[in-house]
Scaffold this active site. Structure first.
Site, PDB file in Angstrom:
ATOM      1  N   CYS A  99       1.001  -1.242   0.010  1.00  0.00           N
ATOM      2  CA  CYS A  99      -0.111  -0.129   0.022  1.00  0.00           C
ATOM      3  C   CYS A  99       0.957   1.409  -0.069  1.00  0.00           C
ATOM      4  O   CYS A  99       1.917   1.113   0.437  1.00  0.00           O
ATOM      5  CB  CYS A  99      -0.916   0.123   1.117  1.00  0.00           C
ATOM      6  N   ASP A 133       0.455   3.721   1.641  1.00  0.00           N
ATOM      7  CA  ASP A 133       0.347   4.269   3.077  1.00  0.00           C
ATOM      8  C   ASP A 133       1.744   4.700   3.562  1.00  0.00           C
ATOM      9  O   ASP A 133       2.940   3.708   3.393  1.00  0.00           O
ATOM     10  CB  ASP A 133      -0.373   3.257   4.121  1.00  0.00           C
ATOM     11  N   ARG A 179       3.241   4.912   6.373  1.00  0.00           N
ATOM     12  CA  ARG A 179       3.479   4.148   7.531  1.00  0.00           C
ATOM     13  C   ARG A 179       4.011   2.685   7.359  1.00  0.00           C
ATOM     14  O   ARG A 179       4.295   1.965   8.232  1.00  0.00           O
ATOM     15  CB  ARG A 179       2.310   4.072   8.683  1.00  0.00           C
ATOM     16  N   HIS A 233      -1.917  -4.113   4.955  1.00  0.00           N
ATOM     17  CA  HIS A 233      -1.677  -3.663   6.294  1.00  0.00           C
ATOM     18  C   HIS A 233      -3.264  -3.380   7.076  1.00  0.00           C
ATOM     19  O   HIS A 233      -4.111  -2.860   6.488  1.00  0.00           O
ATOM     20  CB  HIS A 233      -0.815  -2.406   6.446  1.00  0.00           C
ATOM     21  N   CYS A 283      -5.960  -0.099   6.946  1.00  0.00           N
ATOM     22  CA  CYS A 283      -5.829   0.757   5.693  1.00  0.00           C
ATOM     23  C   CYS A 283      -6.948   1.430   5.371  1.00  0.00           C
ATOM     24  O   CYS A 283      -8.237   1.183   5.505  1.00  0.00           O
ATOM     25  CB  CYS A 283      -5.682  -0.405   4.743  1.00  0.00           C
TER      26      CYS A 283
HETATM   27 CO    CO Z   1      -3.383   1.130   3.009  1.00  0.00          CO
END
Ligand code: CO
Length: 198
Positions: free
Chosen positions: A42, A44, A46, A98, A101
């Site tokens: 992803c 993301d 993080r 994750h 998400c």
């Molecule tokens: Co995500």
């Protein structure tokens, strides 16, 4: 125009510290990359691929998009898989989702998110394929499970790409793995959906 001088400074510090430890690091790496792993994760912030598996530059070939989706008509993702398998000859493809998400969560909301809703339709498809299991779950538990089911579905999608099918048909050793990263503790869970041939 403002420059991002603080980031450039950090870069210089990082490059210097790497060279201090290994003076040949960049000169060796600049000649070729030979990663064993393709990471599909992803976007993301993080969930940075190299960092969470503690691997240095040169070790992981990376593709990231919102909610780590592998779509059969996505030339971007397919080109990455093609290059990783046929040119770099990676041995493992890891689909890593994750918990928490935002893309997965947004796919289950009824409000309008704009353009991204078209992309999130792929997650809604995953929810529909698994309606029976998901209907017994609520809130965070449901979203966590959907994150896992999404990874499992995307593992299947990787396995059904022409590139991976051809690799297996020609006896090329390649495994596809499904993982979920927990943003609350930094730990990766192996969903044990690994596939090493059709
Ligand atoms: Co995500």
């Amino acid at each position: 125009m403002t420059t991002l001088q603080h980031l450039l400074n950090r870069n210089l510090e990082w490059a210097t510290s790497v060279t201090d430890k290994d003076p040949h690091f960049f000169s060796t790496l600049s000649k070729q990359q030979a990663p064993e792993y393709l990471w599909i994760g992803c976007s993301d912030s993080r969930v940075p691929a190299n960092q969470i598996v503690s691997l240095p530059p040169g070790e992981v070939f990376v593709h990231r998009n919102i909610a780590n989706v592998v779509v059969h008509t996505d030339l971007n993702c397919l080109s990455v898989i093609h290059y990783a398998v046929e040119v770099l000859k990676v041995k493992h493809i890891i689909v890593c989702g994750h918990y928490g998400c935002g893309g997965v969560a947004a796919s289950q909301e009824s409000c309008d998110h704009g353009l991204i809703d078209n992309w999130l339709r792929h997650i809604q498809d995953v929810a529909r394929f698994n309606e029976g299991e998901l209907k017994g779950l609520q809130g965070k538990e449901k979203l966590d499970r959907l994150c896992e089911l999404n990874v499992m579905e995307q593992v299947k999608n990787v396995c059904h790409t022409t590139v991976v099918k051809k690799a297996w048909r020609t006896g090329y050793e390649l495994a596809v793995h499904g993982w979920v990263y927990d943003i609350h503790n930094g730990i990766i869970k192996d969903l044990e959906t690994s596939v090493s041939g059709l």
